[in-house]
Design a protein around this motif. Sequence first.
Motif, PDB file in Angstrom:
ATOM      1  N   HIS A 223       1.284  47.577  32.989  1.00  0.00           N
ATOM      2  CA  HIS A 223       1.184  48.791  32.163  1.00  0.00           C
ATOM      3  C   HIS A 223       2.018  48.652  30.896  1.00  0.00           C
ATOM      4  O   HIS A 223       1.539  48.893  29.788  1.00  0.00           O
ATOM      5  CB  HIS A 223       1.660  49.993  32.985  1.00  0.00           C
ATOM      6  N   HIS A 224       3.267  48.240  31.068  1.00  0.00           N
ATOM      7  CA  HIS A 224       4.164  48.130  29.916  1.00  0.00           C
ATOM      8  C   HIS A 224       3.789  46.940  29.031  1.00  0.00           C
ATOM      9  O   HIS A 224       3.962  46.993  27.803  1.00  0.00           O
ATOM     10  CB  HIS A 224       5.610  48.036  30.390  1.00  0.00           C
TER      11      HIS A 224
ATOM     12  N   MET B 244       0.760  45.931  28.466  1.00  0.00           N
ATOM     13  CA  MET B 244      -0.390  46.379  27.662  1.00  0.00           C
ATOM     14  C   MET B 244       0.086  47.207  26.473  1.00  0.00           C
ATOM     15  O   MET B 244      -0.429  47.089  25.369  1.00  0.00           O
ATOM     16  CB  MET B 244      -1.339  47.199  28.534  1.00  0.00           C
ATOM     17  N   HIS B 245       1.086  48.056  26.698  1.00  0.00           N
ATOM     18  CA  HIS B 245       1.636  48.854  25.593  1.00  0.00           C
ATOM     19  C   HIS B 245       2.271  47.946  24.544  1.00  0.00           C
ATOM     20  O   HIS B 245       2.096  48.148  23.340  1.00  0.00           O
ATOM     21  CB  HIS B 245       2.680  49.841  26.119  1.00  0.00           C
ATOM     22  N   ALA B 246       3.030  46.952  25.001  1.00  0.00           N
ATOM     23  CA  ALA B 246       3.709  46.057  24.060  1.00  0.00           C
ATOM     24  C   ALA B 246       2.706  45.210  23.283  1.00  0.00           C
ATOM     25  O   ALA B 246       2.880  44.962  22.086  1.00  0.00           O
ATOM     26  CB  ALA B 246       4.686  45.153  24.812  1.00  0.00           C
TER      27      ALA B 246
ATOM     28  N   GLN C 184     -10.532  46.780  27.628  1.00  0.00           N
ATOM     29  CA  GLN C 184      -9.150  47.050  28.006  1.00  0.00           C
ATOM     30  C   GLN C 184      -8.920  46.742  29.486  1.00  0.00           C
ATOM     31  O   GLN C 184      -7.874  46.202  29.866  1.00  0.00           O
ATOM     32  CB  GLN C 184      -8.808  48.515  27.705  1.00  0.00           C
TER      33      GLN C 184
ATOM     34  N   GLY D 206      -0.343  46.057  22.519  1.00  0.00           N
ATOM     35  CA  GLY D 206      -0.900  47.003  21.548  1.00  0.00           C
ATOM     36  C   GLY D 206      -2.120  46.485  20.822  1.00  0.00           C
ATOM     37  O   GLY D 206      -3.059  45.957  21.414  1.00  0.00           O
TER      38      GLY D 206
ATOM     39  N   THR E 155      -2.328  43.644  13.951  1.00  0.00           N
ATOM     40  CA  THR E 155      -1.064  44.328  14.147  1.00  0.00           C
ATOM     41  C   THR E 155      -0.890  45.352  13.038  1.00  0.00           C
ATOM     42  O   THR E 155      -1.464  45.222  11.965  1.00  0.00           O
ATOM     43  CB  THR E 155       0.133  43.356  14.079  1.00  0.00           C
TER      44      THR E 155
ATOM     45  N   SER F 259      10.103  48.997  35.798  1.00  0.00           N
ATOM     46  CA  SER F 259      10.598  50.010  34.869  1.00  0.00           C
ATOM     47  C   SER F 259      11.591  50.938  35.549  1.00  0.00           C
ATOM     48  O   SER F 259      12.465  51.515  34.901  1.00  0.00           O
ATOM     49  CB  SER F 259       9.431  50.811  34.285  1.00  0.00           C
TER      50      SER F 259
END
Length: 243
Positions: A138-139, A141-143, A120, A145, A152, A235
């Motif tokens: 950060h965002h 990495m979340h998207a 990661q 997933g 998926t 953000s």
Amino acid sequence: MTQQVKTAERVRLNRNRVLTAAVALADTIGVEALSMRRLAQELHVVPMALYKHVSDKEDLLDGMVEVIIGEIDPPKISSDWKATIRTRVLSARRALQRHTWARLAIESRTKPTPAVLDYQDSFAGLFLSGGFSPDLAHHAMHALGGRMWGFTQELFDSSTANAAATPPQPDPEAVAEMFAQLAQRYPNIASIATATPHDPDSVVGHGCDDQFEFEFALDILLDGFDKLHREGWSSAKEKPRDT
């Protein structure tokens, strides 16, 4: 039993050999059927011999995930972060396609191991070295997933299903009749379902090509990350402020 003990004494085990054998066995029987006793039989040792190298079944699964991570191509040094991430994600996907049980093992881990954290961290590093702000990385990495791991969580996918199992083939006439009824009630779904050639082994949904759908969504995400990066996205700009 005496012969089994003698065999255990003759065989030199180490953690890597145990984990490699566990991965190969899971490829054959599935991860849910894997047990310490069954693995010991495969290695021709007594079960207690395994506990010198793995503390329990959870430790075994952690190690098996590490083996899978080791099969994913390391990131290539490149100034093109998008191509680098895309190549690595598709390498992860190939690894999971070789080991159809791996997704269940990855999703079942509740405590990240050093190998998982290293993986990661390397992804986060690719975004940061590409000039992303920590906030956008950060965002992103979340998207990204689960695509980071090559899978998926699809709308029509059953994560509890055995990916290696062969489903019974439905009667063609029954399928045609059912589809006609669905098309009448859900014309929009019928329209998009028949818009492209279908992959009969698809896990995304009947009428879909797994590999194409995976890469299509991956490219949309990467293009979106690139656009936000070039626009200096933050953000803080998007979050509503209390008035």
